[in-house]
Design a protein around this motif. Structure first.
Motif, PDB file in Angstrom:
ATOM      1  N   VAL A 114       0.834  -1.196   0.000  1.00 37.32           N
ATOM      2  CA  VAL A 114       0.000   0.000   0.000  1.00 37.32           C
ATOM      3  C   VAL A 114       0.873   1.251   0.000  1.00 37.32           C
ATOM      4  O   VAL A 114       2.081   1.179   0.236  1.00 37.32           O
ATOM      5  CB  VAL A 114      -0.932   0.029   1.237  1.00 37.32           C
ATOM      6  N   MET A 115       0.252   2.390  -0.247  1.00 37.24           N
ATOM      7  CA  MET A 115       0.963   3.661  -0.138  1.00 37.24           C
ATOM      8  C   MET A 115       1.279   3.892   1.337  1.00 37.24           C
ATOM      9  O   MET A 115       0.467   3.570   2.203  1.00 37.24           O
ATOM     10  CB  MET A 115       0.103   4.802  -0.663  1.00 37.24           C
ATOM     11  N   THR A 116       2.440   4.429   1.607  1.00 35.86           N
ATOM     12  CA  THR A 116       2.826   4.694   2.995  1.00 35.86           C
ATOM     13  C   THR A 116       2.981   6.202   3.164  1.00 35.86           C
ATOM     14  O   THR A 116       3.702   6.847   2.409  1.00 35.86           O
ATOM     15  CB  THR A 116       4.133   3.961   3.353  1.00 35.86           C
ATOM     16  N   PRO A 117       2.284   6.762   4.144  1.00 46.52           N
ATOM     17  CA  PRO A 117       2.259   8.221   4.281  1.00 46.52           C
ATOM     18  C   PRO A 117       3.510   8.803   4.924  1.00 46.52           C
ATOM     19  O   PRO A 117       4.237   8.121   5.638  1.00 46.52           O
ATOM     20  CB  PRO A 117       1.058   8.445   5.198  1.00 46.52           C
ATOM     21  N   LEU A 118       3.707  10.085   4.643  1.00 45.88           N
ATOM     22  CA  LEU A 118       4.716  10.869   5.348  1.00 45.88           C
ATOM     23  C   LEU A 118       4.021  11.498   6.546  1.00 45.88           C
ATOM     24  O   LEU A 118       2.922  12.039   6.419  1.00 45.88           O
ATOM     25  CB  LEU A 118       5.282  11.965   4.446  1.00 45.88           C
ATOM     26  N   ILE A 119       4.642  11.408   7.710  1.00 45.72           N
ATOM     27  CA  ILE A 119       4.023  11.904   8.938  1.00 45.72           C
ATOM     28  C   ILE A 119       4.917  12.986   9.548  1.00 45.72           C
ATOM     29  O   ILE A 119       6.107  12.762   9.787  1.00 45.72           O
ATOM     30  CB  ILE A 119       3.803  10.752   9.942  1.00 45.72           C
ATOM     31  N   ASN A 120       4.323  14.137   9.755  1.00 42.30           N
ATOM     32  CA  ASN A 120       5.026  15.263  10.358  1.00 42.30           C
ATOM     33  C   ASN A 120       5.117  15.040  11.871  1.00 42.30           C
ATOM     34  O   ASN A 120       4.145  14.622  12.488  1.00 42.30           O
ATOM     35  CB  ASN A 120       4.248  16.545  10.048  1.00 42.30           C
ATOM     36  N   LEU A 121       6.269  15.330  12.475  1.00 47.69           N
ATOM     37  CA  LEU A 121       6.482  15.140  13.907  1.00 47.69           C
ATOM     38  C   LEU A 121       6.802  16.478  14.577  1.00 47.69           C
ATOM     39  O   LEU A 121       7.937  16.740  14.990  1.00 47.69           O
ATOM     40  CB  LEU A 121       7.608  14.136  14.150  1.00 47.69           C
ATOM     41  N   PRO A 122       5.800  17.353  14.716  1.00 44.05           N
ATOM     42  CA  PRO A 122       6.068  18.689  15.271  1.00 44.05           C
ATOM     43  C   PRO A 122       6.517  18.674  16.731  1.00 44.05           C
ATOM     44  O   PRO A 122       7.342  19.504  17.130  1.00 44.05           O
ATOM     45  CB  PRO A 122       4.732  19.422  15.101  1.00 44.05           C
ATOM     46  N   LYS A 123       5.996  17.741  17.548  1.00 45.41           N
ATOM     47  CA  LYS A 123       6.404  17.704  18.964  1.00 45.41           C
ATOM     48  C   LYS A 123       7.876  17.350  19.094  1.00 45.41           C
ATOM     49  O   LYS A 123       8.607  17.947  19.881  1.00 45.41           O
ATOM     50  CB  LYS A 123       5.546  16.711  19.746  1.00 45.41           C
TER      51      LYS A 123
END
Length: 134
Positions: free
Chosen positions: A88-97
């Motif tokens: 499947v497509m794998t998302p990019l996840i932003n880690l602001p904390k």
């Protein structure tokens, strides 16, 4: 795994050849290779004019969200040679904390845990097996 048009619809490929990242030597795209003769990675080269003419963002967006959505940019030429684990497509996840904790800058990770093997290696594995099958 449920069926995907990406696995069953014959599509052209716009991969023209592989090229040594250092020397520029050309290698056939229809064969499995390791490194170039110079021991360097091989870069995929494309018929970009053909891609521009054949693919649109809208057409890609209508396809199932899996690795094979981009069939025209992959070296597997025939549906019968595709081997898939359901990548499947794998998302990019932003880690602001985490970014804030470390003092700033943008930190983004790719969630490869959604792949059947739980590893980024799933995509490379199915491509290698598909190329070997061809």
């Amino acid at each position: 795994m449920k069926s995907s048009d990406n696995l069953t619809t014959e599509r052209p490929t716009f991969v023209t050849h592989l090229e040594c990242a250092m020397e520029g030597d050309h290698y056939p795209a229809d064969q499995v290779h390791n490194l170039s003769k110079a021991g360097k990675p091989l870069l995929v080269r494309y018929d970009l004019a053909g891609v521009k003419q054949a693919l649109t963002k809208d057409a890609l967006a209508q396809r199932p969200a899996d690795m094979w959505r981009y069939r025209e940019l992959l070296p597997v030429r025939k549906c019968q040679d595709i081997v898939s684990l359901g990548e499947v497509m794998t998302p990019l996840i932003n880690l602001p904390k985490l970014s804030k904790k470390l003092g700033g800058g943008e930190i983004i990770v790719k969630d490869e845990g959604r792949l059947p093997t739980g590893s980024f290696k799933a995509r490379g594995l199915v491509m290698a097996v598909s190329m070997g099958k061809a």
